[in-house]
Scaffold this motif. Structure first.
Motif, short mmCIF file in Angstrom:
data_model
loop_
_atom_site.label_atom_id
_atom_site.label_comp_id
_atom_site.label_asym_id
_atom_site.label_seq_id
_atom_site.Cartn_x
_atom_site.Cartn_y
_atom_site.Cartn_z
N TYR A 196 0.69 -1.17 0.13
CA TYR A 196 0.00 0.05 -0.07
C TYR A 196 0.92 1.32 -0.02
O TYR A 196 0.50 2.27 0.55
CB TYR A 196 -1.02 -0.17 1.13
N GLY A 197 2.16 1.03 -0.81
CA GLY A 197 2.92 2.26 -0.69
C GLY A 197 4.32 1.49 -1.28
O GLY A 197 4.05 0.49 -1.80
N ASP A 198 5.50 2.19 -1.12
CA ASP A 198 6.62 1.74 -1.70
C ASP A 198 7.11 0.64 -0.84
O ASP A 198 7.14 0.61 0.27
CB ASP A 198 7.50 2.92 -1.93
N ALA A 199 7.72 -0.31 -1.85
CA ALA A 199 8.37 -1.54 -1.11
C ALA A 199 9.20 -2.33 -2.02
O ALA A 199 8.88 -2.19 -3.24
CB ALA A 199 7.41 -2.30 -0.39
N GLY A 200 10.31 -2.82 -1.66
CA GLY A 200 11.08 -3.77 -2.65
C GLY A 200 11.75 -4.75 -1.97
O GLY A 200 12.07 -4.77 -0.55
N MET A 201 12.56 -5.71 -2.75
CA MET A 201 13.36 -6.76 -2.21
C MET A 201 14.52 -6.94 -3.18
O MET A 201 14.43 -6.84 -4.37
CB MET A 201 12.42 -7.65 -2.00
N ILE A 202 15.75 -7.39 -2.54
CA ILE A 202 16.75 -7.70 -3.06
C ILE A 202 16.87 -9.48 -2.92
O ILE A 202 16.90 -9.68 -1.85
CB ILE A 202 18.18 -7.12 -2.69
N VAL A 203 17.04 -10.15 -4.02
CA VAL A 203 17.27 -11.72 -3.55
C VAL A 203 18.79 -12.17 -4.42
O VAL A 203 19.22 -11.61 -5.39
CB VAL A 203 16.35 -12.63 -4.51
N THR A 204 19.30 -12.86 -3.67
CA THR A 204 20.38 -13.51 -4.25
C THR A 204 20.78 -14.92 -3.67
O THR A 204 20.07 -15.16 -2.88
CB THR A 204 21.77 -12.74 -3.83
N ASN A 205 21.60 -15.68 -4.38
CA ASN A 205 21.69 -17.14 -3.83
C ASN A 205 23.31 -17.10 -3.36
O ASN A 205 23.71 -18.12 -2.74
CB ASN A 205 21.88 -18.10 -4.76
N ASP A 206 23.82 -15.76 -3.40
CA ASP A 206 25.35 -15.83 -2.87
C ASP A 206 25.47 -15.11 -1.33
O ASP A 206 24.98 -13.98 -1.14
CB ASP A 206 25.91 -14.77 -3.99
N GLU A 207 25.99 -15.88 -0.63
CA GLU A 207 25.94 -15.48 0.75
C GLU A 207 26.70 -14.21 0.98
O GLU A 207 26.20 -13.20 1.91
CB GLU A 207 26.84 -16.57 1.54
#
Ligand SMILES: Cc1ncc(COP(=O)(O)O)c(C=O)c1O
Length: 377
Positions: A196-207
C-alpha cells in the motif's frame, strides 16, 4: 460500464479484516524498524521464490541502485541493458557514474534481444541488466551463458516479475530474479504482489552478496554505528511488510486469476487483424502482471477507450535512449527500431484478479467496435 485500469478497493473490501488486523498489529506491538514483520515476509519470499537470501528494502528503485553499487556498476564501467523500460532500470547504472549501453529488444518478449548482446561487449563491460516486463522473461539461458563466458555480473530487474518462472536447460523452473547474481522485486501497489505504498526486495543465492546487502540497506553498518561501507537508508517498512504478508498468502490464486483474464483477452481478440496479442517464449511460466497488445492506430484507440470509460495505460511511450536525461549518451532516433516501434503501438488493458469477465468482454467488444467503425469511416 466503467472499467478501472486498476483498483485496490475490491481486494481491500474482500479481505478488509485481514488487512486491518495486519496494520493494527504493527501499531499495537510498538514501532520496530526491520522488525519481525520484515523478517517474516523475507522468509516467505525466500520460500516462494527459492532464493537463498531475500533482503527487504524501501523500493524496487533502491533495490536496483544498491545492487548496482555492490556489483561495481560504477566509475565509467559499461553495463548492457535495453532501452524499453521504466527509468529505474537504467538510472541505477548512472547513479554511480557507470555507462548504460543499450541493446534493442525482442518484439515478442519486450526484453533485451540476447542475440545482440555480444557485439556490444568491450573491455569496460562489467554487467548485464536484463529486464522482465509485463508477463515474461527474455532468453535467460543465453544471457547467463554470455555472462559466464565474458565474466559479467547479471542483475535481473525483475521488478515486474513476481511469480514468473524460467525453465532452464533441463533444470527445474527457477523464479525470476534468482537466476543472475542479484534479482530485485518492486512491491509498488499495482504490481502482482503490491503493497500500500513503496516497498522492494533484493534476492540472491550468494552468501557474501547477501551479507553486504544487509549492511548497505542500513547505511553500510555491520553493527550499530559501525560503518564498513557508505550505504543507504533503505529499509522495508514494517507496515508494508505486514500487508504484503497478507497478500502473499493469496499469490497463487491471484496469479491464476490473472492468467484466466489474459486467456479471455487472447481468446476474444486473437481474430482481430489490427492487433497483436502477446506470445510467450522459451517454455517459461508467465505471470500476466500487465496485459499488453500491439495495436494499429494506438493513440486513437487509447482515446476511444477512455471516452468509453475504459482505463488503459501506455508502458512505455518513449524508450530511454530518446529521453532528455539520456541525451548525453548520444543515441539517435532509429538506433533501436524494435523498441521504437513497440513504444508507438503498445497499449495495456485492465487486468487485476478482481476484474470481472463481464468487464473484460466489454473491453474487447469496445476494441472491436473501434476498428469496425474505423473501417467504415
Ligand atoms: C521494470 C521496473 N524496474 C524498476 C521499477 C522500480 O520499482 P519501484 O517503483 O518499486 O521503485 C519498476 C516499477 O515501478 C519497474 O517496472
Amino acid at each position: 460500464m466503467k472499467v478501472d485500469f486498476y483498483t485496490s478497493t475490491r481486494e481491500y473490501n474482500d479481505k478488509k479484516d485481514e488487512f486491518n488486523n495486519a496494520v493494527l498489529g504493527v501499531m499495537q506491538k510498538g514501532i520496530s524498524m526491520l522488525g519481525t514483520e520484515v523478517t517474516d515476509f523475507e522468509k516467505t519470499v525466500q520460500e516462494f521464490t527459492g532464493a537463498k537470501y531475500a533482503i527487504g528494502v524501501a523500493s524496487g528503485t533502491d533495490a536496483l541502485v544498491i545492487a548496482s553499487d555492490i556489483l561495481g556498476f560504477k566509475d565509467g564501467k559499461e553495463v548492457i541493458t535495453s532501452p524499453f523500460t521504466f527509468l529505474a532500470s537504467t538510472s541505477c547504472i548512472v547513479k554511480h557514474s557507470a555507462k548504460p549501453v543499450f541493446v534493442d529488444i525482442d518484439e515478442d518478449t519486450f526484453s533485451i534481444d540476447a542475440s545482440k548482446i555480444e557485439e556490444k561487449i568491450t573491455k569496460d563491460t562489467v554487467g548485464i541488466i536484463p529486464i522482465s516486463l509485463f508477463s515474461q522473461m527474455g532468453d535467460m539461458d543465453k544471457i547467463m551463458d554470455i555472462g559466464d563466458i565474458h565474466n559479467l555480473r547479471v542483475l535481473e530487474d525483475s521488478a515486474e516479475s513476481f511469480g514468473m518462472r524460467w525453465k532452464g536447460k533441463g533444470k527445474d523452473y527457477r523464479h525470476a530474479g534468482t537466476i543472475g547474481d542479484f534479482g530485485i522485486f518492486s512491491f509498488f501497489p499495482t504490481k502482482t504482489l503490491g503493497a500500500y505504498g513503496d516497498a522492494g526486495m533484493i534476492v540472491t543465492n550468494d552468501e557474501e552478496l547477501a551479507r553486504i546487502t544487509k549492511m548497505y540497506r542500513v547505511h553500510g553498518a555491520s553493527k550499530k554505528y559501525h560503518y564498513d561501507y557508505i550505504g543507504y537508508n533503505s529499509r522495508l517498512d514494517s507496515m508494508q511488510a505486514a500487508i504484503l504478508q497478507v497478500k502473499i498468502k493469496y499469490i497463487n490464486e491471484s496469479i491464476k486469476k490473472r492468467e484466466h483474464i489474459a486467456k479471455l483477452y487472447i481468446d476474444r481478440l486473437k481474430e482481430c487483424e489490427f492487433i497483436k496479442i502477446p506470445k510467450i517464449k522459451y517454455g517459461q511460466k508467465p505471470v500476466y502482471y500487465v496485459f499488453n497488445i500491439l495495436a494499429q492506430r494506438r493513440d486513437e484507440l487509447c482515446k476511444y477507450l477512455k471516452a468509453n470509460e475504459i482505463g488503459n495505460s501506455i508502458y512505455y511511450p518513449i524508450p530511454l535512449h530518446l529521453q532528455k536525461c539520456f541525451e548525453y549518451l548520444g543515441y539517435q532516433k532509429g538506433d533501436f527500431p524494435v523498441a521504437e516501434k513497440v513504444a508507438k503501438n503498445i497499449i495495456a488493458l485492465p487486468i487485476y484478479p478482481e476484474i470481472t469477465g463481464q468487464e473484460v468482454e466489454f473491453v474487447c467488444e469496445t476494441i472491436k467496435k473501434f476498428y469496425k467503425d474505423g473501417q467504415i469511416s
